[in-house]
Enzyme design. Structure first.
Site, mmCIF file in Angstrom:
data_model
loop_
_atom_site.group_PDB
_atom_site.id
_atom_site.type_symbol
_atom_site.label_atom_id
_atom_site.label_comp_id
_atom_site.label_asym_id
_atom_site.label_seq_id
_atom_site.Cartn_x
_atom_site.Cartn_y
_atom_site.Cartn_z
ATOM 1 C CB SER A 213 50.148 85.637 53.751
ATOM 2 O OG SER A 213 49.574 84.905 54.773
ATOM 3 C CG HIS B 196 44.602 84.983 54.252
ATOM 4 N ND1 HIS B 196 44.886 83.709 53.844
ATOM 5 C CD2 HIS B 196 45.728 85.452 54.806
ATOM 6 C CE1 HIS B 196 46.128 83.428 54.158
ATOM 7 N NE2 HIS B 196 46.664 84.469 54.740
ATOM 8 C CG HIS C 186 46.687 79.661 57.885
ATOM 9 N ND1 HIS C 186 46.116 80.794 57.359
ATOM 10 C CD2 HIS C 186 47.896 79.522 57.299
ATOM 11 C CE1 HIS C 186 46.957 81.324 56.487
ATOM 12 N NE2 HIS C 186 48.043 80.578 56.426
ATOM 13 C CE1 TYR D 54 46.448 81.459 62.000
ATOM 14 C CE2 TYR D 54 48.218 80.140 61.098
ATOM 15 C CZ TYR D 54 47.481 81.304 61.097
ATOM 16 O OH TYR D 54 47.760 82.286 60.193
ATOM 17 C CD GLU D 55 42.448 81.429 59.545
ATOM 18 O OE1 GLU D 55 41.472 82.191 59.465
ATOM 19 O OE2 GLU D 55 43.121 81.067 58.561
ATOM 20 C CB ALA E 254 53.843 84.457 53.184
ATOM 21 C CG MET F 280 52.589 78.996 60.444
ATOM 22 S SD MET F 280 51.902 80.343 61.376
ATOM 23 C CE MET F 280 53.388 81.113 62.023
ATOM 24 C CB SER F 281 49.824 77.068 54.746
ATOM 25 O OG SER F 281 50.811 77.579 53.883
ATOM 26 C CG ASN G 244 59.862 86.320 57.674
ATOM 27 O OD1 ASN G 244 58.805 86.019 57.098
ATOM 28 N ND2 ASN G 244 60.414 85.545 58.586
ATOM 29 C CG HIS H 277 50.487 88.950 59.867
ATOM 30 N ND1 HIS H 277 50.742 87.778 59.170
ATOM 31 C CD2 HIS H 277 49.360 89.455 59.318
ATOM 32 C CE1 HIS H 277 49.800 87.592 58.269
ATOM 33 N NE2 HIS H 277 48.949 88.609 58.326
HETATM 34 N N1 HPA Z 1 57.599 81.498 60.160
HETATM 35 C C1 HPA Z 1 56.428 80.877 59.946
HETATM 36 N N2 HPA Z 1 55.570 81.266 59.028
HETATM 37 C C2 HPA Z 1 55.872 82.325 58.288
HETATM 38 C C3 HPA Z 1 57.071 83.040 58.463
HETATM 39 C C4 HPA Z 1 57.994 82.588 59.457
HETATM 40 O O1 HPA Z 1 59.092 83.156 59.681
HETATM 41 N N3 HPA Z 1 57.064 84.038 57.549
HETATM 42 C C5 HPA Z 1 55.918 83.946 56.855
HETATM 43 N N4 HPA Z 1 55.168 82.910 57.288
#
Ligand code: HPA
Length: 279
Positions: free
Chosen positions: A40, A71, A93, A95-96, A123, A215-216, A239, A251
């Site tokens: 990302s 993406h 991903h 989830y997609e 990310a 998530m990857s 973050n 996001h």
């Molecule tokens: N959680 C899950 N996936 C993420 C996050 C998060 O805080 N930041 C970037 N991808």
């Protein structure tokens, strides 16, 4: 779809993979030694390639489509100095698509193209309280809580304690230090998403030993290692994870921070690839 449509799912998985790799091979002028998956907001790295050939993934037979904002969905082959690299700009991903094979397809493609070194990037949210947004983390090990596995039988890895290559980790730590790029190290926890975690889930993540959450990556890394590839992974901490700050996570924040650090991230990838060498 018409019968001649190359995206039509037909033939065996092996035949489809052959069609995909043949399509890519015919459109790139280098023989890539290293594959880099750009997560990302991190896709810009491939813009620095020399003699680059770019292929939109939507044109590649049987290649999965990404729907996530940020993406770009291209495969770019080119040179970083003397080293030939294949970059996957963006990923699909779990989830997609709800299909693990879709997530794993780029790894199968890279392996079928003869690539034996993988650098996966993503990310991620910082779980370690010493992390700050904008930090770059080298993944030393992972926890897979996607409740999926790419392996059909137990083991199948390179036999080490982690699917991330220990020698590669040493090389990357040394080259980041030499290049003056601050680098955190830690454990990446992979979840299915797409919802961000709850504060309680993040407390659990910290207790079970995670430093970053996303998530990857986890299933891709496991598959690549099981195919005998050397795997390295980086998380861009975009973050602090849920509950560590009063604000709600978005996001946009993830892509904004990824944007801010993309130059430092590109420097780190460049230093890593130079240190790995053409082999
Ligand atoms: N959680 C899950 N996936 C993420 C996050 C998060 O805080 N930041 C970037 N991808």
């Amino acid at each position: 779809m018409k019968k001649s449509d190359p995206h039509r799912r037909s033939g065996t998985a092996a035949a489809r993979l052959r069609q995909t790799t043949q399509y890519i091979s015919e459109r790139i002028s280098v023989r890539p030694a290293i594959a880099v998956i750009l997560g990302s907001g991190l896709g810009d790295f491939a813009e620095s390639f020399i003699h680059a050939d770019a292929i939109p993934t939507k044109e590649i037979p049987h290649y999965p489509r990404s729907t996530v904002f940020g993406h770009q969905g291209r495969i770019i082959a080119g040179m970083i100095g003397r080293i030939s690299v294949l970059a996957f700009q963006g990923r699909v991903h779990y989830y997609e698509s709800g299909s693990l094979e879709t997530v794993l397809y780029p790894i199968r493609v890279a392996h079928a193209l003869g690539i034996r070194t993988l650098i996966a990037t993503n990310a991620a949210g910082g779980v370690n309280t010493r992390f700050a947004p904008g930090d770059l983390m080298l993944i030393e090990d992972q926890i897979n809580l996607t409740f999926e596995t790419p392996l059909a039988s137990p083991g199948g890895g390179r036999g080490g304690p982690s699917c991330y290559d220990a020698a590669l980790i040493g090389t990357i730590v040394r080259s980041a230090k030499a290049a003056g790029i601050p680098l955190k190290r830690g454990v990446y926890l992979g979840l299915k998403g797409p919802s961000y975690e709850t504060a309680a889930e993040i407390r659990m993540a910290r207790q079970i030993g995670a430093d970053a959450v996303g998530m990857s990556t986890v299933n891709e890394a496991t598959l690549a290692a099981s195919l005998g590839m050397r795997v390295a992974g980086f998380s861009c901490i975009t973050n602090l994870a849920t509950g560590m700050l009063p604000e709600k996570l978005s996001h946009a924040e993830v892509t904004d921070v990824a944007n801010m650090v993309k130059q430092r991230f590109a420097d780190l990838l460049g230093a890593t690839i130079a240190a790995i060498g053409p082999h």
